[in-house]
Write an enzyme that holds these catalytic residues in place. Structure first.
Site, PDB file in Angstrom:
ATOM      1  N   ARG A 107     -14.002  -3.063 -10.747  1.00  0.00           N
ATOM      2  CA  ARG A 107     -12.678  -2.871 -10.136  1.00  0.00           C
ATOM      3  C   ARG A 107     -11.990  -1.729 -10.860  1.00  0.00           C
ATOM      4  NH1 ARG A 107      -7.663  -6.877  -8.815  1.00  0.00           N
ATOM      5  NH2 ARG A 107      -9.089  -7.311  -7.105  1.00  0.00           N
ATOM      6  N   HIS A 134     -11.724  -2.485  -0.499  1.00  0.00           N
ATOM      7  CA  HIS A 134     -11.739  -3.821  -1.121  1.00  0.00           C
ATOM      8  C   HIS A 134     -12.678  -4.721  -0.296  1.00  0.00           C
ATOM      9  CE1 HIS A 134     -10.679  -7.024  -3.648  1.00  0.00           C
ATOM     10  NE2 HIS A 134      -9.430  -7.244  -3.317  1.00  0.00           N
ATOM     11  N   GLN A 137     -12.840  -8.702  -0.430  1.00  0.00           N
ATOM     12  CA  GLN A 137     -11.663  -9.331   0.195  1.00  0.00           C
ATOM     13  C   GLN A 137     -11.859  -9.462   1.706  1.00  0.00           C
ATOM     14  OE1 GLN A 137      -8.479 -10.355  -1.274  1.00  0.00           O
ATOM     15  NE2 GLN A 137      -8.309 -11.274   0.732  1.00  0.00           N
ATOM     16  N   ASP A 230       0.113  -6.494   2.960  1.00  0.00           N
ATOM     17  CA  ASP A 230      -0.277  -6.318   1.551  1.00  0.00           C
ATOM     18  C   ASP A 230       0.964  -5.791   0.822  1.00  0.00           C
ATOM     19  OD1 ASP A 230      -1.664  -5.814  -0.825  1.00  0.00           O
ATOM     20  OD2 ASP A 230      -2.661  -4.001  -0.086  1.00  0.00           O
ATOM     21  N   CYS A 271      -3.783 -10.603   1.227  1.00  0.00           N
ATOM     22  CA  CYS A 271      -4.814 -10.672   0.187  1.00  0.00           C
ATOM     23  C   CYS A 271      -4.292 -11.299  -1.096  1.00  0.00           C
ATOM     24  CB  CYS A 271      -5.370  -9.278  -0.078  1.00  0.00           C
ATOM     25  SG  CYS A 271      -4.094  -8.054  -0.428  1.00  0.00           S
ATOM     26  N   ARG A 316     -12.444 -16.240  -1.171  1.00  0.00           N
ATOM     27  CA  ARG A 316     -12.920 -15.142  -2.042  1.00  0.00           C
ATOM     28  C   ARG A 316     -14.145 -15.608  -2.826  1.00  0.00           C
ATOM     29  NH1 ARG A 316      -9.829 -11.209  -3.793  1.00  0.00           N
ATOM     30  NH2 ARG A 316     -11.867 -10.268  -4.069  1.00  0.00           N
TER      31      ARG A 316
HETATM   32  N1  NVA Z   1      -3.391  -2.865  -2.292  1.00  0.00           N
HETATM   33  C1  NVA Z   1      -3.381  -3.828  -3.391  1.00  0.00           C
HETATM   34  C2  NVA Z   1      -4.421  -4.876  -3.152  1.00  0.00           C
HETATM   35  C3  NVA Z   1      -4.444  -5.978  -4.196  1.00  0.00           C
HETATM   36  C4  NVA Z   1      -5.508  -7.009  -3.928  1.00  0.00           C
HETATM   37  C5  NVA Z   1      -3.648  -3.074  -4.692  1.00  0.00           C
HETATM   38  O1  NVA Z   1      -4.523  -2.213  -4.718  1.00  0.00           O
HETATM   39  O2  NVA Z   1      -2.950  -3.355  -5.672  1.00  0.00           O
HETATM   40  N1   CP Z   2      -6.711 -10.266  -3.619  1.00  0.00           N
HETATM   41  C1   CP Z   2      -7.123  -9.880  -4.829  1.00  0.00           C
HETATM   42  O1   CP Z   2      -7.994  -9.034  -5.008  1.00  0.00           O
HETATM   43  O2   CP Z   2      -6.509 -10.527  -5.856  1.00  0.00           O
HETATM   44  P1   CP Z   2      -6.630 -10.180  -7.414  1.00  0.00           P
HETATM   45  O3   CP Z   2      -5.984  -8.839  -7.606  1.00  0.00           O
HETATM   46  O4   CP Z   2      -5.888 -11.307  -8.100  1.00  0.00           O
HETATM   47  O5   CP Z   2      -8.080 -10.147  -7.782  1.00  0.00           O
END
Ligand code: NVA
Ligand code: CP
Length: 328
Positions: A107, A134, A137, A230, A271, A316
């Site tokens: 990540r 992602h 997800q 989101d 998400c 998830r």
């Molecule tokens: N768009 C958000 C998704 C988090 C799961 C981010 O990248 O922070």
């Molecule tokens: N939805 C999601 O990816 O959550 P986290 O950022 O908590 O992993």
């Protein structure tokens, strides 16, 4: 279907049949877990590395629980705990970790980083979120939608909010692959990149899906089966963007009026994490500065019977387990 050795870098890399296989496998593994049927013999003694250059609750915990359930061990590298990119290149890191581990989750920031890891690691690499995508997800979201409606084809999903980032990109790709109807309903300044739209429309032509962009809320949410949103500011973005986001995206907040326009069949998805009240540090800071108590979704919708956000969060784990089970 044999996905052994495959990476999961983005949804567009997979065929509709492969995605269906992963969702079916996740449903099967979920059923097994609910019935207390052990799967620890699937990958006994394997080791996986979990690299997080951004924070996480769901993704990290899902990988850890899923790995345990499959008989594997995990090493967690936190946002400050590795040399990646600072003292050691991605290519070198990948070649080291590829010698030690059977699979690697990443990540972080640019999609090119996870693509590079996959190029050099020699073991499956799974994208746990980049700025552009992602994919784990989206698998959870597709499983959740299928559980609620019994099918995916023909389902209409409307995404409200910042449609230029990881979530909208990947949802649009997932809908295109599965023959669903995707609408980005947001300010024109937040429409997805034209080249991503083109790629998804090319897929949609094959599957019967459609991709629509509109800044008109009534048009965008009418008859939607799924309303998705989101956060307005994603991880890694500077605080300075809040003001503009609140101004541009407030008309696209998911509230009772939007859900009513969609109709009683509609489910609400997110998400997570979500800003729907003042029970977070950032939520309170934004409230003090801009005078708003809810952001992308109202607390009323978040807590309503139409909201399936916690089913989504649970899925998830089941879908990540399926990805590892299938690719290792
Ligand atoms: N768009 C958000 C998704 C988090 C799961 C981010 O990248 O922070
Ligand atoms: N939805 C999601 O990816 O959550 P986290 O950022 O908590 O992993």
């Amino acid at each position: 279907m044999n996905l052994k050795g495959r990476n999961l870098l983005k949804i567009l890399d997979f065929t509709p049949e492969e995605l269906t296989y992963l969702i079916d496998l996740a449903a099967d593994l979920k059923e097994k877990k609910k019935n207390g049927i052990s799967t620890t013999d699937h990958h006994t003694g394997k080791n996986i590395a979990l690299i997080f250059e951004k924070t996480s609750t769901r993704t990290r915990c899902s990988f850890e629980v899923a790995a345990n359930d499959l008989g594997m061990h995990t090493t967690y590298l936190d946002p400050s705990g590795s040399q990646i990119g600072k003292k050691e290149s991605i290519a070198d890191t990948a070649r080291v970790l590829g010698r030690l581990y059977d699979g690697i989750e990443y990540r972080g920031f640019d999609q090119s980083i996870v693509e590079d890891l996959a190029r050099y690691a020699g073991v499956p690499v799974w994208n746990g979120l980049t700025n552009q995508s992602h994919p784990t997800q989206i698998l959870a979201d597709l499983l959740t939608i299928r559980e609620k409606f019994g099918h995916l084809e023909g389902i209409k999903m409307t995404y409200m909010g910042d449609a230029r980032y990881n979530m909208a990109n990947s949802l649009m790709a997932g809908c295109a692959k599965m023959g669903m109807h995707f609408t980005a309903c947001t300010s024109k300044n937040y429409f997805p990149d034209a080249d991503v739209v083109d790629q998804c429309r090319a897929v949609a032509e094959q599957t019967g899906a459609t991709i629509t962009l509109t800044d008109n809320v009534e048009e965008g949410v009418k008859d939607a089966d799924v309303i998705y949103t989101d956060v307005w500011v994603s991880m890694g973005e500077p605080d300075e963007v809040w003001e503009e986001r609140i101004r541009e995206l407030s008309p696209y907040q998911v509230n009772a009026a939007a859900m009513k326009l969609a109709g009683p069949q509609a489910i609400f998805m997110h998400c997570l994490p979500a800003f729907h009240d003042l029970n977070t540090e950032i939520g309170r800071k934004i409230s003090e500065k801009f005078g708003i108590n809810e952001m992308e979704v109202t607390d009323e919708v978040f807590e309503s019977a139409q909201s399936v956000v916690f089913d989504e969060a649970e899925n998830r784990m089941h879908t990540i387990k399926a990805v590892m089970d299938a690719t290792l």
